[in-house]
Design a protein around this motif. Structure first.
Motif, PDB file in Angstrom:
ATOM      1  N   MET A   1       0.834  -1.186   0.000  1.00  0.00           N
ATOM      2  CA  MET A   1       0.000   0.000   0.000  1.00  0.00           C
ATOM      3  C   MET A   1       0.882   1.255   0.000  1.00  0.00           C
ATOM      4  N   ALA A   2       0.253   2.404  -0.251  1.00  0.00           N
ATOM      5  CA  ALA A   2       0.980   3.673  -0.378  1.00  0.00           C
ATOM      6  C   ALA A   2       1.241   4.310   0.984  1.00  0.00           C
ATOM      7  N   ARG A   3       2.236   5.199   0.977  1.00  0.00           N
ATOM      8  CA  ARG A   3       2.605   5.970   2.170  1.00  0.00           C
ATOM      9  C   ARG A   3       2.303   7.442   1.891  1.00  0.00           C
ATOM     10  N   PHE A   4       1.449   8.041   2.731  1.00  0.00           N
ATOM     11  CA  PHE A   4       1.027   9.433   2.578  1.00  0.00           C
ATOM     12  C   PHE A   4       1.632  10.278   3.686  1.00  0.00           C
ATOM     13  N   LEU A   5       2.193  11.417   3.311  1.00  0.00           N
ATOM     14  CA  LEU A   5       2.716  12.381   4.279  1.00  0.00           C
ATOM     15  C   LEU A   5       1.915  13.671   4.134  1.00  0.00           C
ATOM     16  N   PHE A   6       1.216  14.056   5.209  1.00  0.00           N
ATOM     17  CA  PHE A   6       0.453  15.303   5.245  1.00  0.00           C
ATOM     18  C   PHE A   6       1.316  16.382   5.878  1.00  0.00           C
ATOM     19  N   THR A   7       1.413  17.546   5.236  1.00  0.00           N
ATOM     20  CA  THR A   7       2.062  18.705   5.844  1.00  0.00           C
ATOM     21  C   THR A   7       0.982  19.753   6.095  1.00  0.00           C
ATOM     22  N   VAL A   8       0.842  20.144   7.351  1.00  0.00           N
ATOM     23  CA  VAL A   8      -0.177  21.130   7.726  1.00  0.00           C
ATOM     24  C   VAL A   8       0.401  22.116   8.726  1.00  0.00           C
ATOM     25  N   VAL A   9      -0.128  23.335   8.717  1.00  0.00           N
ATOM     26  CA  VAL A   9       0.247  24.273   9.777  1.00  0.00           C
ATOM     27  C   VAL A   9      -0.360  23.760  11.080  1.00  0.00           C
ATOM     28  N   PRO A  10       0.310  23.964  12.201  1.00  0.00           N
ATOM     29  CA  PRO A  10      -0.220  23.462  13.459  1.00  0.00           C
ATOM     30  C   PRO A  10      -1.348  24.332  13.998  1.00  0.00           C
ATOM     31  N   ALA A  11      -2.448  24.315  13.304  1.00  0.00           N
ATOM     32  CA  ALA A  11      -3.657  25.038  13.705  1.00  0.00           C
ATOM     33  C   ALA A  11      -4.830  24.098  13.439  1.00  0.00           C
ATOM     34  N   LEU A  12      -5.681  23.894  14.435  1.00  0.00           N
ATOM     35  CA  LEU A  12      -6.747  22.899  14.309  1.00  0.00           C
ATOM     36  C   LEU A  12      -7.668  23.142  13.114  1.00  0.00           C
ATOM     37  N   GLY A  13      -7.850  24.399  12.745  1.00  0.00           N
ATOM     38  CA  GLY A  13      -8.685  24.706  11.590  1.00  0.00           C
ATOM     39  C   GLY A  13      -8.111  24.175  10.283  1.00  0.00           C
ATOM     40  N   HIS A  14      -6.808  23.923  10.256  1.00  0.00           N
ATOM     41  CA  HIS A  14      -6.168  23.341   9.076  1.00  0.00           C
ATOM     42  C   HIS A  14      -5.969  21.841   9.248  1.00  0.00           C
ATOM     43  N   ILE A  15      -5.785  21.396  10.486  1.00  0.00           N
ATOM     44  CA  ILE A  15      -5.561  19.977  10.771  1.00  0.00           C
ATOM     45  C   ILE A  15      -6.844  19.169  10.636  1.00  0.00           C
ATOM     46  N   ASN A  16      -7.899  19.587  11.355  1.00  0.00           N
ATOM     47  CA  ASN A  16      -9.107  18.769  11.461  1.00  0.00           C
ATOM     48  C   ASN A  16      -9.758  18.410  10.124  1.00  0.00           C
ATOM     49  N   PRO A  17      -9.788  19.295   9.130  1.00  0.00           N
ATOM     50  CA  PRO A  17     -10.394  18.881   7.852  1.00  0.00           C
ATOM     51  C   PRO A  17      -9.640  17.741   7.151  1.00  0.00           C
ATOM     52  N   THR A  18      -8.365  17.547   7.493  1.00  0.00           N
ATOM     53  CA  THR A  18      -7.600  16.470   6.847  1.00  0.00           C
ATOM     54  C   THR A  18      -7.768  15.132   7.562  1.00  0.00           C
ATOM     55  N   MET A  19      -8.195  15.147   8.809  1.00  0.00           N
ATOM     56  CA  MET A  19      -8.259  13.925   9.614  1.00  0.00           C
ATOM     57  C   MET A  19      -9.165  12.827   9.038  1.00  0.00           C
ATOM     58  N   PRO A  20     -10.373  13.139   8.574  1.00  0.00           N
ATOM     59  CA  PRO A  20     -11.202  12.061   8.017  1.00  0.00           C
ATOM     60  C   PRO A  20     -10.571  11.411   6.773  1.00  0.00           C
ATOM     61  N   ILE A  21      -9.893  12.222   5.972  1.00  0.00           N
ATOM     62  CA  ILE A  21      -9.226  11.679   4.780  1.00  0.00           C
ATOM     63  C   ILE A  21      -8.081  10.769   5.206  1.00  0.00           C
ATOM     64  N   ALA A  22      -7.275  11.241   6.150  1.00  0.00           N
ATOM     65  CA  ALA A  22      -6.143  10.451   6.649  1.00  0.00           C
ATOM     66  C   ALA A  22      -6.636   9.153   7.293  1.00  0.00           C
ATOM     67  N   ALA A  23      -7.705   9.231   8.073  1.00  0.00           N
ATOM     68  CA  ALA A  23      -8.254   8.040   8.727  1.00  0.00           C
ATOM     69  C   ALA A  23      -8.766   7.040   7.690  1.00  0.00           C
ATOM     70  N   GLU A  24      -9.432   7.536   6.664  1.00  0.00           N
ATOM     71  CA  GLU A  24      -9.934   6.640   5.615  1.00  0.00           C
ATOM     72  C   GLU A  24      -8.780   5.979   4.861  1.00  0.00           C
ATOM     73  N   LEU A  25      -7.720   6.727   4.611  1.00  0.00           N
ATOM     74  CA  LEU A  25      -6.544   6.129   3.975  1.00  0.00           C
ATOM     75  C   LEU A  25      -5.987   4.998   4.848  1.00  0.00           C
ATOM     76  N   GLN A  26      -5.903   5.233   6.164  1.00  0.00           N
ATOM     77  CA  GLN A  26      -5.444   4.178   7.079  1.00  0.00           C
ATOM     78  C   GLN A  26      -6.385   2.977   7.044  1.00  0.00           C
ATOM     79  N   ASN A  27      -7.696   3.240   7.060  1.00  0.00           N
ATOM     80  CA  ASN A  27      -8.678   2.155   7.016  1.00  0.00           C
ATOM     81  C   ASN A  27      -8.527   1.296   5.769  1.00  0.00           C
ATOM     82  N   ARG A  28      -8.047   1.904   4.703  1.00  0.00           N
ATOM     83  CA  ARG A  28      -7.849   1.175   3.450  1.00  0.00           C
ATOM     84  C   ARG A  28      -6.464   0.527   3.361  1.00  0.00           C
TER      85      ARG A  28
END
Length: 156
Positions: free
Chosen positions: A1-28
């Protein structure tokens, strides 16, 4: 499977929208890691993601300072100050990310709209990349998802 690296500013308004995508990638079955300011390490690790420090340290405190400073300026000067902050963050990100990329060996980099340094490095290393954005696009485009009524109405 693939390896994904997310780069985000450390602000929850930028982090939280990426979490469901990252979690779904892990689930897959994909591996997912985040690279951001050190002050959000615990947050990512508590969500089950591998974490690497990259970008300005203690960005949360710096953001508070930057926002306060921005409001002291008016008009164009406020925008100039904002872009200076973004450039400063990305300079540090570009300095910090190469060892992270060597260690983690991502197949894809997902970079926040403000962390364009991640996209610049991905381009230089010939890695595929995508951009995350925490707010709907305001510029109409046939390529953008229909976030607004004018886009749904076919005016994009």
């Amino acid at each position: 499977m693939a390896r994904f690296l997310f780069t985000v500013v450390p602000a929850l308004g930028h982090i939280n929208p990426t979490m469901p995508i990252a979690a779904e990638l892990q689930n897959r079955g994909h591996a997912v890691a985040y690279a951001s300011g050190y002050d959000v390490r615990q947050y990512f690790e508590s969500q089950g993601f591998e974490f690497f420090t990259a970008g300005l340290p203690s960005f949360k405190n710096y953001t508070s300072f930057a926002v306060q400073k921005m409001f002291q300026y008016q008009g164009l000067l406020s925008n100039v100050f904002f872009f200076k902050v973004v450039l400063e963050y990305n300079r540090q990100l570009i300095a910090d990310l190469p060892p992270v990329i060597r260690q983690y060996r991502p197949d894809v980099i997902v970079t926040d709209c403000i962390t364009h340094g991640g996209a610049q490095l991905a381009e230089a290393l010939h890695l595929p990349w995508a951009t995350s954005h925490p707010v709907p696009g305001l510029i109409p485009s046939g390529d953008a998802p229909p976030f607004t009524s004018w886009a749904r109405a076919g005016r994009a």
